[in-house]
Enzyme design. Structure first.
Site, PDB file in Angstrom:
ATOM      1  N   HIS A 104      21.838  -8.537  58.177  1.00 53.51           N
ATOM      2  CA  HIS A 104      20.431  -8.417  58.560  1.00 53.51           C
ATOM      3  C   HIS A 104      20.248  -8.137  60.045  1.00 53.51           C
ATOM      4  CE1 HIS A 104      20.028 -12.444  60.472  1.00 53.51           C
ATOM      5  NE2 HIS A 104      20.895 -12.842  59.555  1.00 53.51           N
ATOM      6  N   CYS A 161      25.183 -16.217  57.927  1.00 53.28           N
ATOM      7  CA  CYS A 161      24.746 -14.832  57.721  1.00 53.28           C
ATOM      8  C   CYS A 161      25.273 -13.940  58.847  1.00 53.28           C
ATOM      9  CB  CYS A 161      23.230 -14.752  57.652  1.00 53.28           C
ATOM     10  SG  CYS A 161      22.579 -15.031  55.989  1.00 53.28           S
TER      11      CYS A 161
END
Length: 476
Positions: free
Chosen positions: A385, A404
């Site tokens: 992301h 992440c």
């Protein structure tokens, strides 16, 4: 399972010529190919392989071995080992450890048995190694580095001492010896001026991804003191990983993330289409190794806060001040997904074991996922992301996330995996406000394999081989 398949492939590839007593290695007329195979196996160290795994001693003894009733079995054993050797050259002798393997398939883009027997029949056996070996720039550069270090290791007159002194001058003999062994000094000169010593030390610091100030610190000394034998093992491991990846990248685009270097690469064939710095998980919340397939791009995503983060990090702040939610653009949802009024919740009664809510951050300029994320399935709820906190990409050591993977070149990556919507992505990326107020999901026409790996030796975006810190202490 992979190696059961390999053994079946090797055994099933032996032709019926053995039943007719046509041997490939023992007869005198086979000596040329026998010597070529020996020369191949003698290169095993530089190939990241172990020659003893391929009947090297047996092959070496064939000149003194008379033909006997067991000769056919001996010859067949050499053939099995030879085919296994070329298979390992093409595909690697190990599969990287993956905590989740979502691409559980056996790659088979090179017909090793077919090429092997044709080379013997057509007298081109001397060209077979070059034909089956990968030739991507990353692979070639890793192999060159292995050869360089093996050559230095063969110098039995040099045994660098352990660096303990923080002095960067000619009195620090172990430092001089190590810089010479690593190839940063042309000669073993114990009288170099301090300025030259610091200049060469800065080059070594660059290789280890340290701040390049020409000074010695504990982390720099620890990296320099790693024996060359260990560096060679790290290089050999990465060489085999690039073999393992080769068939994937020859057939389609693939995304490869290396956690220790905190870098992402988009490969297609032997080309690198994109490279990007990343932020990956902290040692306490590590990024898992995995393989999966990117299936969709989400523009202007919500961030559904994981339960651990919501209860351990956000809940204490909310208890102190409920307006914390509004300041962070957070919403509180019940189990049915309905938005709740946070002022009507008795926050004092909630804790890590009693928290029947979901906290969601709305999309916008300050959303923790930035303006886009690339989704792929894994059991870890991690993805690639964007991020609003771009300053972290300027750090050498980029281990700051909860697991992440934040991508500096997120927009470029999105356009590369969804080229048919590149213009739309560019237009949307020009703002951090969702036109509809809601996330926009774009499905990929063809999923893109993604591999998240953990390799200490790895090329940078220029192809230079570097060594990174074992941040998660995974390497024994």
């Amino acid at each position: 399972m992979k190696y059961i398949f390999i053994l079946w492939l090797v055994f099933s590839s032996i032709p019926d010529t053995y039943a007719q007593s046509k041997m490939l290695w023992l007869p005198e007329q086979c000596k040329t190919n026998r010597n070529i195979l020996l020369q191949y196996l003698e290169q095993c160290d530089s190939l990241g392989l172990d020659k003893n795994a391929y009947n090297f001693d047996l092959l070496q003894s064939l000149d003194e071995k008379p033909l006997t009733e067991d000769s056919i079995n001996t010859d067949k054993s050499i053939t099995l080992s030879a085919i296994q050797f070329f298979h390992d050259v093409a595909y690697g002798n190990t599969v990287p450890h993956l905590e989740f393997n979502g691409i559980n398939e056996v790659t088979n883009c090179v017909d090793i048995p077919g090429k092997f027997y044709r080379a013997l029949e057509e007298n081109t056996f001397s060209e077979l190694l070059k034909e089956v070996e990968p030739d991507s720039p990353e692979y070639i550069n890793i192999k060159k580095k292995i050869v360089q270090y093996l050559r230095e290791l063969a110098d039995t007159t040099l045994h660098p001492g352990t660096i303990v002194s923080y002095l960067v001058d000619s009195t620090n003999r172990p430092l001089t010896e190590k810089l010479y062994q690593l190839g940063y000094l042309d000669s073993l000169d114990y009288h170099l001026p301090e300025k030259e010593m610091r200049a060469q030390l800065r080059k070594a610091q660059h290789m280890f991804e340290f701040y390049e100030d020409g000074g010695l610190r504990p982390d720099v000394i620890n990296a320099l003191n790693v024996p060359l034998t260990e560096r060679i093992k790290e290089l050999q491991s990465s060489l085999n990983v690039f073999r393992w990846l080769n068939c994937y990248r020859q057939s389609k685009k693939i995304v490869v993330v290396n956690v220790p270097s905190a870098n992402l690469f988009l490969y297609a064939g032997d080309s690198t289409l994109l490279s990007s710095r990343m932020v990956v998980g902290k040692p306490g919340t590590p990024t898992p190794t995995l393989s999966s397939r990117i299936t969709e791009l989400v523009m202007f995503p919500y961030w559904t806060v994981p339960h651990k983060i919501a209860t351990r990090e956000l809940l204490p702040a909310i208890k102190k001040s409920i307006p914390y939610l509004e300041a962070g653009n957070y919403q509180v949802l019940d189990k049915g997904g309905s938005i709740l009024d946070p002022y009507k919740i008795d926050w004092k009664t909630l804790n890590t074991k009693n928290f029947p809510y979901t906290i969601r951050q709305m999309n916008g300029c300050d959303n923790s996922l930035g303006i886009m994320k690339l989704n792929f399935y894994s059991p870890y709820d991690v993805y690639l992301h964007d991020t609003p906190w771009k300053n972290f990409f300027s750090y050498n050591k980029r281990y700051f996330s909860h697991g992440c993977m934040r991508v500096e070149e997120a927009a470029a990556l999105a356009k590369a995996v969804l080229p048919e919507r590149a213009d739309q992505i560019s237009e949307l990326a020009a703002t951090c406000i969702a036109p509809s107020g809601k996330p926009l999901t774009m499905q990929l026409n063809e999923s893109v394999p993604v591999f998240v790996l953990y390799q200490i030796a790895w090329p940078d975006n220029a192809g230079t081989i570097r060594f990174f810190e074992d941040t998660y202490h995974k390497i024994k």
